[in-house]
Design an enzyme around this catalytic site. Structure first.
Site: not given
Ligand code: FPP
Length: 241
Positions: A16, A64
């Site tokens: 996160d 999401n």
């Molecule tokens: C949460 O941060 C993250 C995600 C929803 C996506 C995570 C995916 C990756 C890092 C790519 C992974 C790739 C592989 C191959 C496994 P957020 O967007 O919710 O952050 P925020 O809460 O600060 O808005």
């Protein structure tokens, strides 16, 4: 790591804070996701080094899908590109790769790439990397409950047998995690302290470690710190020791 520390067999991570990481730098949210892939690689290396057998990652929840289309499309392409780019290295390092979740919602090209990688890596046994995509705990329990009930209700004495069923294992084999041990440790980054619909059944007795750093800043040392924290916990599973 301390010499006699307890190593969890299954470590799961709620990645996160990618958006916040990007915002703090005046960048688009997607640059946080891109940077987050580096943390995935780092943690996989650290997990192998520590002797962890399963590393699972909450990469995309059922909720999401409701994000802006540009971000969803970016994330799906990032998954596809990452799988393609890492395929060789995963094979060389004995990593079994699997995606769990509501895979029918993924686009067919990504589904094919995932199936290809799962198939190619199925005999690798150094560590299993599980990526939860289009996953939510309630969805998983709900789809399992339907299959579980159907198994009984399609038989003449089904209702009676269902009434008498009290084996949790008979139910949990319908979850998408069938065959995967429950996570011993769930780490969540970014300072949020909740499960957000992740592994609700499987995480019943998981130790939880919350880390203040955003996911793109989470490194090897942070991973090992979480393992040390886990090692100091006293797991009683509701019993008295
Ligand atoms: C949460 O941060 C993250 C995600 C929803 C996506 C995570 C995916 C990756 C890092 C790519 C992974 C790739 C592989 C191959 C496994 P957020 O967007 O919710 O952050 P925020 O809460 O600060 O808005």
């Amino acid at each position: 790591m301390e010499k006699d520390s307890k190593i969890p067999a299954h470590v799961s991570i709620i990645m996160d804070g990618n958006g916040r990481w990007a915002r703090e730098r005046g960048q688009e949210r997607v640059s946080g996701h891109k940077k987050g892939v580096e943390s995935v690689r780092t943690c996989l290396e650290a997990a192998v080094e520590a002797g962890v057998k399963y590393l699972s990652l909450y990469a995309f929840s059922e909720e999401n899908w409701d994000r802006p289309k540009t971000e969803v499309d970016f994330l799906m392409k990032l998954m596809f590109d990452s799988i393609s780019a890492e395929m060789e290295s995963l094979m060389k390092n004995g990593v079994r790769f699997r995606v769990l979740g509501n895979k029918a919602r993924l686009n067919p090209v990504l589904q094919d790439a995932v199936a290809g990688m799962e198939n190619m890596s199925r005999n690798n046994d150094r560590i299993e990397l599980i990526v939860f995509l289009s996953y939510s705990g309630r969805w998983d329990i709900f789809q399992a409950a339907k299959k579980f009930a159907y198994q009984y209700l399609s038989q003449p004495d089904g209702m009676e047998r269902l009434e008498k069923e009290n084996d949790f294992a008979a139910f949990s084999q319908f979850l998408v995690t069938d065959g995967v041990p429950d996570p011993d440790l769930i780490i969540r980054t970014s300072g949020e302290k909740r499960l957000s619909n992740y592994l609700l059944w499987q995480g019943a007795y998981s130790e939880l470690v919350f880390v203040d750093k955003n996911w793109p800043d989470f490194g090897k040392e942070d991973f090992f710190n979480a393992l040390s924290e886990y090692s100091s916990r006293d797991r009683r599973y509701g019993k008295v020791k």
